[in-house]
Design a protein around this motif. Sequence first.
Motif, PDB file in Angstrom:
ATOM      1  N   ARG A 172      -8.869   4.285  -3.415  1.00 57.98           N
ATOM      2  CA  ARG A 172      -8.207   5.055  -4.472  1.00 57.98           C
ATOM      3  C   ARG A 172      -7.300   4.167  -5.332  1.00 57.98           C
ATOM      4  N   ASP A 173      -7.532   2.870  -5.283  1.00 61.41           N
ATOM      5  CA  ASP A 173      -6.669   1.920  -6.001  1.00 61.41           C
ATOM      6  C   ASP A 173      -5.212   2.112  -5.625  1.00 61.41           C
ATOM      7  N   GLU A 174      -4.985   2.372  -4.351  1.00 58.23           N
ATOM      8  CA  GLU A 174      -3.640   2.688  -3.867  1.00 58.23           C
ATOM      9  C   GLU A 174      -2.859   1.471  -3.392  1.00 58.23           C
ATOM     10  N   VAL A 175      -3.465   0.284  -3.499  1.00 62.48           N
ATOM     11  CA  VAL A 175      -2.845  -0.939  -2.985  1.00 62.48           C
ATOM     12  C   VAL A 175      -2.594  -1.909  -4.125  1.00 62.48           C
ATOM     13  N   LEU A 176      -1.351  -2.362  -4.250  1.00 67.27           N
ATOM     14  CA  LEU A 176      -1.017  -3.435  -5.185  1.00 67.27           C
ATOM     15  C   LEU A 176      -1.372  -4.745  -4.486  1.00 67.27           C
ATOM     16  N   LYS A 177      -2.245  -5.512  -5.108  1.00 59.57           N
ATOM     17  CA  LYS A 177      -2.907  -6.621  -4.416  1.00 59.57           C
ATOM     18  C   LYS A 177      -2.378  -7.960  -4.922  1.00 59.57           C
ATOM     19  N   PHE A 178      -1.851  -8.762  -4.015  1.00 58.94           N
ATOM     20  CA  PHE A 178      -1.247 -10.049  -4.350  1.00 58.94           C
ATOM     21  C   PHE A 178      -2.198 -11.175  -3.969  1.00 58.94           C
ATOM     22  N   GLU A 193      -1.422   6.793  -7.116  1.00 65.15           N
ATOM     23  CA  GLU A 193      -1.289   6.451  -8.532  1.00 65.15           C
ATOM     24  C   GLU A 193      -0.248   5.366  -8.778  1.00 65.15           C
ATOM     25  N   LEU A 194       0.556   5.075  -7.776  1.00 62.15           N
ATOM     26  CA  LEU A 194       1.706   4.200  -7.990  1.00 62.15           C
ATOM     27  C   LEU A 194       1.308   2.748  -8.220  1.00 62.15           C
ATOM     28  N   ALA A 195       0.298   2.264  -7.479  1.00 57.73           N
ATOM     29  CA  ALA A 195      -0.089   0.851  -7.606  1.00 57.73           C
ATOM     30  C   ALA A 195      -0.534   0.521  -9.025  1.00 57.73           C
ATOM     31  N   ALA A 196      -1.338   1.395  -9.625  1.00 56.50           N
ATOM     32  CA  ALA A 196      -1.793   1.145 -10.996  1.00 56.50           C
ATOM     33  C   ALA A 196      -0.623   1.183 -11.969  1.00 56.50           C
ATOM     34  N   ALA A 197       0.322   2.070 -11.725  1.00 62.38           N
ATOM     35  CA  ALA A 197       1.491   2.146 -12.598  1.00 62.38           C
ATOM     36  C   ALA A 197       2.328   0.872 -12.508  1.00 62.38           C
ATOM     37  N   VAL A 198       2.498   0.349 -11.304  1.00 62.25           N
ATOM     38  CA  VAL A 198       3.246  -0.903 -11.133  1.00 62.25           C
ATOM     39  C   VAL A 198       2.500  -2.052 -11.791  1.00 62.25           C
ATOM     40  N   ALA A 217       0.822  -1.204   0.000  1.00 70.53           N
ATOM     41  CA  ALA A 217       0.000   0.000   0.000  1.00 70.53           C
ATOM     42  C   ALA A 217       0.856   1.253   0.000  1.00 70.53           C
ATOM     43  N   ALA A 218       0.462   2.205  -0.845  1.00 65.17           N
ATOM     44  CA  ALA A 218       1.149   3.501  -0.909  1.00 65.17           C
ATOM     45  C   ALA A 218       0.098   4.608  -0.808  1.00 65.17           C
ATOM     46  N   ALA A 222       0.539  -1.936 -14.367  1.00 69.67           N
ATOM     47  CA  ALA A 222       0.702  -1.836 -15.817  1.00 69.67           C
ATOM     48  C   ALA A 222       2.099  -2.269 -16.257  1.00 69.67           C
ATOM     49  N   GLN A 223       3.107  -1.854 -15.504  1.00 72.77           N
ATOM     50  CA  GLN A 223       4.481  -2.240 -15.839  1.00 72.77           C
ATOM     51  C   GLN A 223       4.670  -3.752 -15.666  1.00 72.77           C
ATOM     52  N   ALA A 224       4.046  -4.320 -14.645  1.00 72.67           N
ATOM     53  CA  ALA A 224       4.155  -5.763 -14.424  1.00 72.67           C
ATOM     54  C   ALA A 224       3.486  -6.535 -15.555  1.00 72.67           C
ATOM     55  N   PHE A 225       2.323  -6.063 -16.003  1.00 73.83           N
ATOM     56  CA  PHE A 225       1.629  -6.745 -17.090  1.00 73.83           C
ATOM     57  C   PHE A 225       2.471  -6.721 -18.365  1.00 73.83           C
ATOM     58  N   ALA A 226       3.117  -5.594 -18.623  1.00 72.52           N
ATOM     59  CA  ALA A 226       3.980  -5.496 -19.807  1.00 72.52           C
ATOM     60  C   ALA A 226       5.129  -6.485 -19.742  1.00 72.52           C
ATOM     61  N   ARG A 227       5.475  -6.911 -18.516  1.00 66.97           N
ATOM     62  CA  ARG A 227       6.584  -7.857 -18.321  1.00 66.97           C
ATOM     63  C   ARG A 227       6.091  -9.283 -18.077  1.00 66.97           C
ATOM     64  N   GLY A 228       4.765  -9.495 -18.142  1.00 71.42           N
ATOM     65  CA  GLY A 228       4.259 -10.861 -18.066  1.00 71.42           C
ATOM     66  C   GLY A 228       3.715 -11.308 -16.732  1.00 71.42           C
ATOM     67  N   VAL A 229       3.263 -10.377 -15.889  1.00 68.04           N
ATOM     68  CA  VAL A 229       2.614 -10.735 -14.623  1.00 68.04           C
ATOM     69  C   VAL A 229       1.281 -10.004 -14.533  1.00 68.04           C
ATOM     70  N   VAL A 230       0.221 -10.742 -14.217  1.00 69.43           N
ATOM     71  CA  VAL A 230      -1.107 -10.164 -14.035  1.00 69.43           C
ATOM     72  C   VAL A 230      -1.314  -9.925 -12.547  1.00 69.43           C
ATOM     73  N   ILE A 231      -1.476  -8.656 -12.171  1.00 69.29           N
ATOM     74  CA  ILE A 231      -1.688  -8.303 -10.768  1.00 69.29           C
ATOM     75  C   ILE A 231      -2.604  -7.090 -10.725  1.00 69.29           C
ATOM     76  N   GLU A 232      -3.562  -7.084  -9.791  1.00 66.39           N
ATOM     77  CA  GLU A 232      -4.542  -6.003  -9.749  1.00 66.39           C
ATOM     78  C   GLU A 232      -4.273  -5.050  -8.590  1.00 66.39           C
ATOM     79  N   THR A 233      -5.114  -4.029  -8.492  1.00 65.99           N
ATOM     80  CA  THR A 233      -5.042  -3.061  -7.403  1.00 65.99           C
ATOM     81  C   THR A 233      -6.345  -3.095  -6.618  1.00 65.99           C
ATOM     82  N   SER A 234      -6.316  -2.529  -5.426  1.00 62.69           N
ATOM     83  CA  SER A 234      -7.535  -2.407  -4.634  1.00 62.69           C
ATOM     84  C   SER A 234      -7.406  -1.200  -3.730  1.00 62.69           C
ATOM     85  N   GLY A 235      -8.446  -0.963  -2.923  1.00 62.03           N
ATOM     86  CA  GLY A 235      -8.491   0.208  -2.066  1.00 62.03           C
ATOM     87  C   GLY A 235      -9.380   1.279  -2.667  1.00 62.03           C
TER      88      GLY A 235
END
Length: 421
Positions: free
Chosen positions: A387-393, A365-370, A359-360, A372-385
């Motif tokens: 304000r979508d402020e949490v990168l969710k594993f 805005e950082l979680a969504a940016a991460v 969480a940031a 997107a960058q992860a998807f471009a590199r081959g990992v599917v990961i979503e956000t939550s919260g």
Amino acid sequence: MSQLEVFDRFESEVRGYIRSFPVVFETARGSVLVAEDGREYLDFFSGAGVVNYGHNNPVFTEALAAYLGSGGIIHGLDMATSAKRDFIEAFQRLVLAPRGLDYKLQFTGPTGANAVESALKLARQATGRRNVVAFTGGFHGLSLGALAATGNEKYRAAGGVSLGDIARLPYDGYLGADLDTLDLLEKMLDDPGSGLDLPAAVIVEAIQGEGGINVASAAWLRRLRAITEERGILLIVDDIQAGVGRSGAFFSFEESGIVPDLVTVSKSISASGLPMALLLLRPEIDVWKPGAHTGTFRGNNLAFVSARVALETYWADAAFTDAIAERSVQLRRALERLAAEAPEAGFTVRGRGLMFGLAAPGRPELAAAVSAQAFARGVVIETSGARDEVLKFLPALTITAEELDRGLAVVREALLAALAA
């Protein structure tokens, strides 16, 4: 026509995840999704918690193929079928009895939201009261009753009508670590001038998934259970996303030792990704009249088959939960290293089992940016919260140590790229 043009032209604008993960997926196995172009993606999303046992787990696909080949009943409404009987017996033997839980099973319509609707309706019938207490950050579904108990402004605004008979109070930690938010609930319940009518029920998630991986402490849950018991208020635990092993135990409330009056279960209960939901209820609350809550697909016999096989395969002993505990330690340590490596992001790590968030809150805005960058590199990961402020594993509970490390390395690269950008 491009690979996504048919969706852009003919599917409703309501679609969501396709915007974050804009490829056409074709096959999947375990923790790997494969797109039409052959590119592989490591899945840290698990269908928002639907495929806890991985995609196309052969244990389930083989059982389903055999059942289909035998001509077994597929659609049965709430009639008696051998598939339903076998699931009920397995659930009683492998889940309820070992935990000393005495619940009846209600098979609702096959979505988590419908299980929540059932719980709210039944609580109101059983108590004769209308008001329900829900918590900040809670997510309980998007049908109107469940939506009323959901906190997120975006979802509530889409309802289009007044969402009433819900009093919302602060979740554990909402006001900071030093304040017990249940002081407010107890004060308001005992003050006839508070304006809080005695509720029929309190609905709570032991771990809030869509709310940002907020984890209620065991002490807070025990106090909530004591407050509700003392006043004859029914306690509903929404275990739709945090249940079925996601928290490290079958139920997310097990760590606290409480026994809720009603429990909603869906998502991974079918194990295979097939739609299924159920409501667990104490026998004395079962005041339904026959047919008072129905649903055309409350008898998904294929889901009963895979759900039973999952219980018999993964929940007959402690080996599965031991493996989850190992992966949980691995994931937590890796996320703590990530947070330490990027102090400028202000990350905090929160979660339990294989349900974690990075969480940031200061940089939402950082979680969504991460992601997107992860998807471009081959990992599917979503956000939550909110304000979508949490990168969710939410990796599969069956993920290997190697796969988890590999995916975390990609997330690290994605985080560094997002920070550089």
